[in-house]
Design an enzyme around this catalytic site. Structure first.
Site, PDB file in Angstrom:
ATOM      1  N   HIS A 249       0.832  -1.202   0.000  1.00  0.00           N
ATOM      2  CA  HIS A 249       0.000   0.000   0.000  1.00  0.00           C
ATOM      3  C   HIS A 249       0.862   1.245   0.000  1.00  0.00           C
ATOM      4  O   HIS A 249       1.583   1.519   0.952  1.00  0.00           O
ATOM      5  CB  HIS A 249      -0.950   0.020   1.197  1.00  0.00           C
TER       6      HIS A 249
ATOM      7  N   HIS B 180      -1.801   3.813  -8.341  1.00  0.00           N
ATOM      8  CA  HIS B 180      -2.072   2.985  -9.527  1.00  0.00           C
ATOM      9  C   HIS B 180      -1.791   3.764 -10.790  1.00  0.00           C
ATOM     10  O   HIS B 180      -1.918   4.986 -10.824  1.00  0.00           O
ATOM     11  CB  HIS B 180      -3.516   2.473  -9.518  1.00  0.00           C
TER      12      HIS B 180
END
Ligand code: AMP
Ligand code: ZN
Length: 114
Positions: free
Chosen positions: A46, A100
């Site tokens: 993450h 992303h």
């Protein structure tokens, strides 16, 4: 990270249409494609956004871009071209707070980014 939709995809708690996976990186088809080809490439760990990339992530970031290149070649759209997009924060239009990169292609995209 709990309550992160992409972390849940990494853990297999939410299904995804996988295009590529290794120990550090996952790529899957966007659920709401904006072009005939719309793939998301994420680090498995993450990282909230581009703002949160740390010096220790330098190698991983390079690997992500080499992976993007390999996906384009393997999926057969490298030569015709494509666009790589990262949205960061509120003004950048980021909706999922797990770093992303969008790969968009399969048609001639506009010349204007915004
Ligand atoms: P962004 O606006 O850059 O944060 O992009 C988030 C992207 O994630 C959007 O294009 C969504 O369609 C996509 N997305 C959200 N949930 C999922 C999911 N469960 N599987 C695949 N793509 C998703
Ligand atoms: Zn996450």
């Amino acid at each position: 990270m709990e309550d992160c939709i992409f972390c849940k995809i990494v853990k297999g708690e939410i299904p995804s249409n996988k295009v590529y996976e290794d120990d550090e990186i996952l790529a899957f088809k966007d659920i709401n494609p904006l072009a005939p080809i719309h793939i998301l490439v994420i680090p498995k760990k993450h990282i909230t956004s581009t703002n949160d990339i740390q010096p220790e992530d330098e190698k991983l970031m390079g690997k992500i871009f080499l992976t993007i290149k390999q996906i384009a070649k393997k999926e057969g759209f490298a030569e015709e071209g494509y666009r790589v997009v990262n949205n960061c924060g509120e003004n950048g239009g980021q909706e999922v707070n797990h770093l992303h990169f969008h790969i968009l292609g399969g048609k001639k995209l506009g010349t204007k980014i915004v």
